[in-house]
Write a protein that holds these residues in place. Structure first.
Motif, PDB file in Angstrom:
ATOM      1  N   THR A  47      15.436  -8.535  -3.118  1.00  0.00           N
ATOM      2  CA  THR A  47      15.505  -7.956  -1.776  1.00  0.00           C
ATOM      3  C   THR A  47      16.942  -7.642  -1.416  1.00  0.00           C
ATOM      4  N   THR A  48      17.109  -6.801  -0.397  1.00  0.00           N
ATOM      5  CA  THR A  48      18.449  -6.482   0.109  1.00  0.00           C
ATOM      6  C   THR A  48      18.851  -7.401   1.255  1.00  0.00           C
ATOM      7  N   ALA A  49      17.985  -8.294   1.649  1.00  0.00           N
ATOM      8  CA  ALA A  49      18.234  -9.156   2.805  1.00  0.00           C
ATOM      9  C   ALA A  49      18.881 -10.479   2.403  1.00  0.00           C
ATOM     10  N   LEU A  50      19.599 -11.056   3.361  1.00  0.00           N
ATOM     11  CA  LEU A  50      20.102 -12.412   3.192  1.00  0.00           C
ATOM     12  C   LEU A  50      18.971 -13.338   3.621  1.00  0.00           C
ATOM     13  N   ASP A  51      18.054 -13.567   2.676  1.00  0.00           N
ATOM     14  CA  ASP A  51      16.876 -14.379   2.973  1.00  0.00           C
ATOM     15  C   ASP A  51      16.594 -15.298   1.789  1.00  0.00           C
ATOM     16  N   ASN A  52      15.486 -16.003   1.832  1.00  0.00           N
ATOM     17  CA  ASN A  52      15.235 -17.022   0.815  1.00  0.00           C
ATOM     18  C   ASN A  52      14.492 -16.498  -0.408  1.00  0.00           C
ATOM     19  N   GLY A 105      20.246 -11.643   7.872  1.00  0.00           N
ATOM     20  CA  GLY A 105      20.397 -13.079   7.703  1.00  0.00           C
ATOM     21  C   GLY A 105      20.564 -13.790   9.029  1.00  0.00           C
ATOM     22  N   PRO A 106      20.836 -15.079   8.987  1.00  0.00           N
ATOM     23  CA  PRO A 106      20.965 -15.855  10.224  1.00  0.00           C
ATOM     24  C   PRO A 106      22.232 -15.502  10.990  1.00  0.00           C
ATOM     25  N   ALA A 123      12.506 -23.179   0.623  1.00  0.00           N
ATOM     26  CA  ALA A 123      11.423 -22.215   0.492  1.00  0.00           C
ATOM     27  C   ALA A 123      10.804 -21.870   1.838  1.00  0.00           C
ATOM     28  N   ASP A 124      11.012 -22.723   2.838  1.00  0.00           N
ATOM     29  CA  ASP A 124      10.569 -22.426   4.197  1.00  0.00           C
ATOM     30  C   ASP A 124      11.611 -21.507   4.840  1.00  0.00           C
ATOM     31  N   PRO A 125      11.241 -20.304   5.284  1.00  0.00           N
ATOM     32  CA  PRO A 125      12.224 -19.340   5.796  1.00  0.00           C
ATOM     33  C   PRO A 125      13.055 -19.861   6.957  1.00  0.00           C
ATOM     34  N   GLU A 126      12.417 -20.576   7.885  1.00  0.00           N
ATOM     35  CA  GLU A 126      13.161 -21.079   9.039  1.00  0.00           C
ATOM     36  C   GLU A 126      14.180 -22.119   8.615  1.00  0.00           C
ATOM     37  N   THR A 127      13.783 -23.000   7.695  1.00  0.00           N
ATOM     38  CA  THR A 127      14.726 -23.995   7.187  1.00  0.00           C
ATOM     39  C   THR A 127      15.889 -23.311   6.483  1.00  0.00           C
ATOM     40  N   VAL A 137      22.383 -12.552  -1.512  1.00  0.00           N
ATOM     41  CA  VAL A 137      22.760 -11.138  -1.588  1.00  0.00           C
ATOM     42  C   VAL A 137      23.727 -10.977  -2.754  1.00  0.00           C
ATOM     43  N   GLY A 138      23.812  -9.761  -3.271  1.00  0.00           N
ATOM     44  CA  GLY A 138      24.765  -9.501  -4.340  1.00  0.00           C
ATOM     45  C   GLY A 138      24.218  -9.812  -5.714  1.00  0.00           C
ATOM     46  N   GLY A 139      25.116  -9.898  -6.674  1.00  0.00           N
ATOM     47  CA  GLY A 139      24.732 -10.139  -8.048  1.00  0.00           C
ATOM     48  C   GLY A 139      25.953 -10.252  -8.928  1.00  0.00           C
TER      49      GLY A 139
END
Length: 517
Positions: free
Chosen positions: A224-229, A141-142, A271-275, A195-197
């Motif tokens: 996914t396992t990542a802290l991403d969008n 993640g960031p 939905a934009d990954p950078e944002t 992340v998580g559930g």
């Protein structure tokens, strides 16, 4: 690299311009962030916990320890009241874990994970904040900037953590009190639920258990396992299995109510990954920086370019022993580092007041690597004349590339040894007996220590007695105290001729281990 990473790196020189050793709070937090270590102890490795216990989604049923850390921090901060400045990330959660709004074995897991690290200078709530930054980094993640200086509450805070069965209006008001507007409410929920559930033992009406299996069933927020969008994209394209979006009980689909509350405008932005990364970096930082109005946090803590730690002056067989480490943010196998010191008279009576390192090691963590750093330590152990002793030390560094050597001397002051009247003697101590040495020129009126039993709160003060079986040597007498069953930090004191001499925050772990050598 992500934009938030660039921002953190760009501010490095400015933020660290005012750093001067020792700065105990900064040293503690910086060490946890960029080495993952507390008090120089390898078993107190916070990044080791996030890597083994709390990897993003690696449990038997997919549970996420990193998500537990982030959820723990949010639930602690969520009782902030922006109207009156009370509450926030202040450790009150430890007094609130019996509430339905804080349901979950994950809370107990996070409490246990963080409980190794608080000490005299480092609050539980600062450790919790560091946990968020490490969890995000470990889960791709960031970068989350960290400040320090949080104070732990002595009493429970008010009820107020959002729950899945609340209405949108209730959620909006709760987030407003926390300091987040409606758009930020949507985004922070997406960040936290990337992340998580949901566990069956926590929410059995939403997640049924597995027949014949006692352990939790676990449904993830995304795939996914990542802290991403991914949590955002799967919500928008209709493939999500997030139980807080698709559960048949409309009362419990709080993520759906929040995500859709502005007609998906915010979710489409995310939905934009950078944002998404930039937004989550900012909002997770805002979340952990939500503190009572009477708390003043430090500037953002960035990696210290050249950091001294593990300093211990002690007693050898025939001389004093000085241990110290010097840490760099890069690796150079051609680098030559030399330690120098001067005696109490301001010189070097033996003309031999320098030594080379005895050990070199890597301590790079995931967060450090994400910043493009290769963190390495150079360890020193040198004998010092007990009569002339020493007043300070410093280093010279030859990079081995033809450039001029540089001197690292703590901005001209040197790394000062404040006193040598009372010293901890780890090499003679055990896990059951603490041994200290006191100069015997004038008999001490009292030798004692203040004990902090794995936390920031002083627990007791005890007196040492003269040691039996340890003969005086090199001008020192020895004193002991037996203290069983607890690993602790302590301040060591000797009252001599009307003056109290102090050795600040020693650690019994040094008694049976060499964490830095």
């Amino acid at each position: 690299m992500k934009a938030s990473l660039f921002a953190l790196s760009a501010s490095l020189a400015v933020v660290n311009a005012t750093y001067h050793w020792p700065s105990p709070l900064i040293d503690q937090v910086e060490g946890l962030l960029f080495e993952g270590r507390g008090e120089g102890r390898p078993d107190n490795d916070l990044l080791d916990l996030v890597g083994k216990l709390a990897q993003c989604q690696s449990g038997t049923f997919g549970e996420s320890g990193a998500a537990e850390w982030i959820r723990f921090a949010y639930h602690d901060a969520a009782t902030h009241n922006v109207d009156d400045g009370t509450g926030g990330l202040d450790n009150s959660l430890l007094l609130e874990l019996d509430r339905d709004e804080n349901v979950g074995v994950g809370m107990k897991h996070a409490k246990a994970d963080f409980g190794h690290f608080p000490n005299k200078y480092l609050s539980f709530s600062d450790v919790t904040a560091v946990g968020v930054a490490l969890a995000s980094a470990e889960c791709e993640g960031p970068i989350v900037p960290i400040r320090a200086g949080r104070l732990d509450a002595a009493v429970a805070g008010p009820f107020g953590v959002p729950t899945p069965d609340q209405t949108l209006a209730e959620h909006t008001e709760s987030f407003r009190l926390q300091g987040f507007n409606p758009e930020e409410m949507i985004a922070l929920t997406a960040c936290g639920h990337s992340v998580g559930g949901v566990r069956s033992n926590d929410f059995p009406a939403m997640v049924p258990g597995i027949p014949g299996v006692a352990a939790d069933n676990f449904i993830l927020f995304d795939t996914t396992t990542a802290l991403d969008n991914t949590v955002v994209r799967e919500y928008l394209d209709g493939t999500t299995k997030n139980p807080l979006v698709v559960d048949k009980n409309a009362t419990l689909i709080s993520d759906f109510r929040i995500f859709s509350s502005d007609g998906n405008v915010t979710m489409n932005k995310l939905a934009d990954p950078e944002t998404f990364d930039q937004t989550c970096s900012r909002l997770l930082a805002q979340m952990i920086d939500t503190v009572p109005s009477n708390v003043q946090l430090t500037d953002v803590i960035n990696p210290i370019p050249h950091k001294v730690d593990g300093v211990q002056l002690s007693i050898g067989a025939n001389n004093l022993l000085l241990r110290a480490s010097l840490r760099f943010l890069d690796r150079n196998d051609n680098r030559n580092v030399t330690i120098h010191w001067e005696d109490k008279a301001g010189g070097c009576a033996s003309n031999e007041c320098s030594a080379s390192l005895i050990n070199f090691r890597e301590v790079t963590t995931t967060l450090s690597a994400r910043l493009g750093l290769f963190v390495t330590k150079y360890d020193f152990q040198v004998g010092v004349n007990a009569t002339t002793s020493l007043s300070k030390f410093w280093f010279t560094v030859d990079e081995g590339d033809g450039s001029a050597s540089i001197t690292l001397d703590n901005d001209g002051t040197g790394y000062v040894i404040e006193q040598d009247t009372v010293l901890y003697v780890p090499n003679s101590s055990t896990s059951l007996t603490t041994v200290v040495a006191v100069r015997n020129a004038v008999p001490p009126m009292r030798v004692f220590m203040d004990i902090y039993a794995r936390g920031p709160v002083l627990t007791t003060t005890v007196d040492f007695t003269p040691a039996t079986g340890i003969a005086s040597r090199i001008g020192y007498d020895f004193y002991t105290f037996d203290y069983t069953g607890v690993d602790f930090t302590f301040d060591l004191h000797a009252l001599v001729d009307g003056t109290t001499y102090t050795e600040d925050m020693r650690n019994t772990y040094f008694a049976t281990n060499n964490p830095d050598f």
